[in-house]
Design a protein around this motif. Sequence first.
Motif, PDB file in Angstrom:
ATOM      1  N   LYS A  98       0.106 -42.032   7.354  1.00 20.16           N
ATOM      2  CA  LYS A  98      -0.792 -42.988   6.704  1.00 20.16           C
ATOM      3  C   LYS A  98      -2.146 -43.032   7.416  1.00 20.16           C
ATOM      4  O   LYS A  98      -3.193 -43.215   6.776  1.00 20.16           O
ATOM      5  N   GLN A  99      -2.128 -42.853   8.732  1.00 20.97           N
ATOM      6  CA  GLN A  99      -3.348 -42.939   9.531  1.00 20.97           C
ATOM      7  C   GLN A  99      -4.015 -41.582   9.755  1.00 20.97           C
ATOM      8  O   GLN A  99      -5.042 -41.494  10.420  1.00 20.97           O
ATOM      9  N   GLY A 100      -3.398 -40.528   9.191  1.00 22.70           N
ATOM     10  CA  GLY A 100      -3.974 -39.206   9.356  1.00 22.70           C
ATOM     11  C   GLY A 100      -3.735 -38.597  10.728  1.00 22.70           C
ATOM     12  O   GLY A 100      -4.464 -37.693  11.152  1.00 22.70           O
ATOM     13  N   ILE A 101      -2.703 -39.080  11.429  1.00 22.86           N
ATOM     14  CA  ILE A 101      -2.358 -38.541  12.749  1.00 22.86           C
ATOM     15  C   ILE A 101      -1.273 -37.480  12.553  1.00 22.86           C
ATOM     16  O   ILE A 101      -0.200 -37.782  12.015  1.00 22.86           O
ATOM     17  N   VAL A 308       9.402 -48.577   0.943  1.00 24.29           N
ATOM     18  CA  VAL A 308       8.515 -48.836  -0.196  1.00 24.29           C
ATOM     19  C   VAL A 308       8.952 -50.112  -0.908  1.00 24.29           C
ATOM     20  O   VAL A 308       8.122 -50.960  -1.266  1.00 24.29           O
ATOM     21  N   GLU A 309      10.256 -50.274  -1.082  1.00 26.94           N
ATOM     22  CA  GLU A 309      10.798 -51.425  -1.801  1.00 26.94           C
ATOM     23  C   GLU A 309      10.428 -52.746  -1.143  1.00 26.94           C
ATOM     24  O   GLU A 309      10.177 -53.738  -1.828  1.00 26.94           O
ATOM     25  N   ILE A 310      10.339 -52.768   0.191  1.00 22.57           N
ATOM     26  CA  ILE A 310      10.011 -54.022   0.878  1.00 22.57           C
ATOM     27  C   ILE A 310       8.532 -54.097   1.261  1.00 22.57           C
ATOM     28  O   ILE A 310       8.105 -55.032   1.954  1.00 22.57           O
ATOM     29  N   GLY A 311       7.742 -53.119   0.813  1.00 19.04           N
ATOM     30  CA  GLY A 311       6.297 -53.183   0.997  1.00 19.04           C
ATOM     31  C   GLY A 311       5.782 -52.707   2.332  1.00 19.04           C
ATOM     32  O   GLY A 311       4.612 -52.927   2.666  1.00 19.04           O
ATOM     33  N   ILE A 312       6.619 -52.013   3.104  1.00 14.19           N
ATOM     34  CA  ILE A 312       6.172 -51.498   4.398  1.00 14.19           C
ATOM     35  C   ILE A 312       5.329 -50.234   4.233  1.00 14.19           C
ATOM     36  O   ILE A 312       4.333 -50.034   4.928  1.00 14.19           O
ATOM     37  N   GLU A 313       5.742 -49.363   3.309  1.00 17.95           N
ATOM     38  CA  GLU A 313       5.012 -48.120   3.074  1.00 17.95           C
ATOM     39  C   GLU A 313       4.566 -48.041   1.620  1.00 17.95           C
ATOM     40  O   GLU A 313       5.274 -48.512   0.720  1.00 17.95           O
ATOM     41  N   PRO A 314       3.405 -47.422   1.358  1.00 19.43           N
ATOM     42  CA  PRO A 314       2.933 -47.266  -0.019  1.00 19.43           C
ATOM     43  C   PRO A 314       3.733 -46.181  -0.747  1.00 19.43           C
ATOM     44  O   PRO A 314       4.133 -45.178  -0.143  1.00 19.43           O
ATOM     45  N   ALA A 315       3.961 -46.392  -2.023  1.00 24.12           N
ATOM     46  CA  ALA A 315       4.785 -45.464  -2.797  1.00 24.12           C
ATOM     47  C   ALA A 315       4.181 -44.072  -2.890  1.00 24.12           C
ATOM     48  O   ALA A 315       4.904 -43.085  -3.071  1.00 24.12           O
TER      49      ALA A 315
END
Length: 338
Positions: A98-101, A308-315
């Motif tokens: 997500k952060q491009g690392i 994704v279901e609990i909103g921690i990661e984007p789908a």
Amino acid sequence: MKNASKIKTFITALSLTGAVMASAPAFALDEVTYGTNWLAQAEHGGFYQAVADGTYEKYGLKVTIVQGGPQSANRSLLIAGKVDFYMGGPLGEMDAVKQGIPLVDVAAIFQKDPQILIAHPDQGIEKFEDLAKLDSIFMSKDGYVTYFEWMKKNFKGFSDAQFKPYTFNPAPFLADPKSSQQGYLTSEPYEIEKQAGWAPKVFLLADHGYDPYSTMITTQTKMVEEHPDLVQRFVDASLEGWYTYLYGDNTAGNDLIKKDNPEMTDGQLAFSLEKMKEYGIVDSGTTLEKGIGCMTDEKYKSFFDNMVEIGIEPADLDYKKAYTTQFVCKGVGMDLKK
């Protein structure tokens, strides 16, 4: 006579060359560093075993284990290229994407995350769902935003009103029989039984659907692309170390653990090993056929979908950049299992 002298000189030169070659190492070992996520313990046993019994050297590696701990920054050291491998986890690597690392998991030593919730005995808490009856659940902030969100989404009765901050002191839990507390399968139950004289009820989240891999071998994507042979050798040697630690003579590994962490006791080491084997933390499911360290696309996706279901990661996260299965599931070390 001149020819005889030349022959004698030649033989002497050969002898000296042979002596020099015999005194030199057969080959130079590749130096590798592996940063753990905590102080030395049985949960790191296979890595220590592979150092102690020469398995890494057999694979042409000189491995230094860099202990984690309260003040350590081993993940940052991996990002900065100061350590070669790190004991990461899927959430960390998904966040890195997500952060491009450019970090990537190359093996999963723990098929089950040892995260547990514990409860007092004789309180009618027999099933995981029964934990919803309790007044309080002591957990960290990280637990509250991850597995507790998952619990609320997948089981009835859990609510934010139950949340109490966990300060890594079991005293509030011990004082309140109507409470639960987070823990690590291989740690808190042992300490609580020692302090309180009774064994807590233990609920392993992995056995109820919260299913991340854990205790990964994580490295930079650049390492995988530029030095795949070194990655493969480190993975293979580590897997052999884990088979020996679990099923063979692990004395050398435990001695090295206690050297790095003098507060570690034989009792704690024995308890941790027993629980890792009893619950199939390292060796269960896919690994029974394809070897310790195995990862599958299906399981990685299952955990991603949960997040994704609990909103921690984007789908739309390209989570497949967080791992590769190219180095595992080859049955390495299975012949050492007894």
